[in-house]
Design an enzyme around this catalytic site. Structure first.
Site, PDB file in Angstrom:
ATOM      1  N   LYS A  83       0.849  -1.185   0.000  1.00 65.09           N
ATOM      2  CA  LYS A  83       0.000   0.000   0.000  1.00 65.09           C
ATOM      3  C   LYS A  83       0.885   1.236   0.000  1.00 65.09           C
ATOM      4  O   LYS A  83       1.761   1.373   0.868  1.00 65.09           O
ATOM      5  CB  LYS A  83      -0.857   0.008   1.257  1.00 65.09           C
ATOM      6  CG  LYS A  83      -2.333  -0.120   1.006  1.00 65.09           C
ATOM      7  CD  LYS A  83      -3.019  -0.170   2.331  1.00 65.09           C
ATOM      8  CE  LYS A  83      -4.438   0.254   2.227  1.00 65.09           C
ATOM      9  NZ  LYS A  83      -5.078   0.279   3.534  1.00 65.09           N
TER      10      LYS A  83
HETATM   11  C1  E4P Z   1      -8.291   1.055   3.326  1.00 59.19           C
HETATM   12  O1  E4P Z   1      -7.520   0.319   2.795  1.00 59.19           O
HETATM   13  C2  E4P Z   1      -8.117   1.685   4.657  1.00 59.19           C
HETATM   14  O2  E4P Z   1      -7.433   0.814   5.507  1.00 59.19           O
HETATM   15  C3  E4P Z   1      -9.428   1.969   5.353  1.00 59.19           C
HETATM   16  O3  E4P Z   1     -10.533   1.591   4.577  1.00 59.19           O
HETATM   17  C4  E4P Z   1      -9.510   3.289   6.010  1.00 59.19           C
HETATM   18  O4  E4P Z   1     -10.774   3.443   6.590  1.00 59.19           O
HETATM   19  P1  E4P Z   1     -11.122   4.540   7.706  1.00 59.19           P
HETATM   20  O5  E4P Z   1     -11.442   5.807   7.027  1.00 59.19           O
HETATM   21  O6  E4P Z   1     -12.321   3.956   8.407  1.00 59.19           O
HETATM   22  O7  E4P Z   1      -9.909   4.634   8.603  1.00 59.19           O
END
Ligand code: E4P
EC number: 2.2.1.2
Length: 216
Positions: A83
């Protein structure tokens, strides 16, 4: 649409994986920090449980350190996807990792232009954060719709992951838009499964059966 879980909690991941539909996992530094365990160990454990892509995010912010960290994370298991936050240096890292045969997930995507650039740089996945867009009174689902129409128009291979999912309607609407994947928190997966009419139906069937044939 495939369903990933957005979690770094081993118990949650194991429980949901046992339900039979789980196709992958996404983590992020916040989710990893919540577990208070060694990062590499958590990612390795997740890869042992789920057969599908497991996203692990780089923490570094400069090119050489991001690349080094990405290569270390990718060496944990062939299913690890790196990521990478959507920044200028992030795009460089995505391109470099693509050349090295390492898959990336462009994260913290908040505009269709960011998604397009990530796809063109070679990201395997892009993650628009639907809930965080809604949080600032914009339309997260409209962002997903824009990205899907651009990716369809240019036949881009990059898959779209609906991220920052807050409730089952986000998943439903993403599925109707043809989004490839939704990464869903444990709590929302549980909400998607449950329905009061299913519970009431089971209670009624059991009551009718027992009334006719007695206990056991
Ligand atoms: C995606 O890959 C992220 O880990 C995640 O969906 C972030 O979500 P949040 O806005 O609830 O922290």
């Amino acid at each position: 649409m495939r369903i990933f879980i957005d979690s770094a909690n081993i118990e949650e991941i194991r429980e949901i994986n046992d339900l039979g539909f789980l196709a992958g996992v996404t983590t992020n530094p916040t989710l990893i920090a919540r577990e208070k365990k060694d990062y590499r160990t958590v990612i390795a454990q997740i890869c042992q449980i789920v057969s599908g892509p497991v996203s692990a995010e780089v923490i570094a912010t400069d090119f050489p350190s991001m690349l080094k960290e990405a290569e270390e994370l990718a060496s944990i298991h062939p299913n690890v996807v790196i990521k990478v936050p959507l920044t200028e240096v992030g795009l460089q890292v995505i391109k470099k990792l693509k050349d090295k045969g390492i898959k990336t997930n462009a994260t913290l995507v908040f505009s269709a232009n960011q998604a397009l650039l990530a796809a063109r740089a070679g990201a395997a996945y892009v993650s628009p954060f639907v809930g965080r867009i809604d949080d600032i009174s914009h339309d997260g689902l409209q962002l997903l719709s824009d990205i899907m129409s651009i990716f369809d128009q240019y036949i881009l291979e990059t898959e779209v992951i609906a991220a920052s999912i807050r409730h089952p309607v986000h998943v439903l609407e993403a599925a109707k838009l043809g989004v490839h994947i939704a990464t869903v928190p444990y709590k929302v997966i549980k909400q998607m499964i449950a329905h009061p009419l299913t519970d009431a139906g089971i209670a009624r069937f059991l009551a009718d059966y027992k009334a006719a044939f007695g206990q056991d």
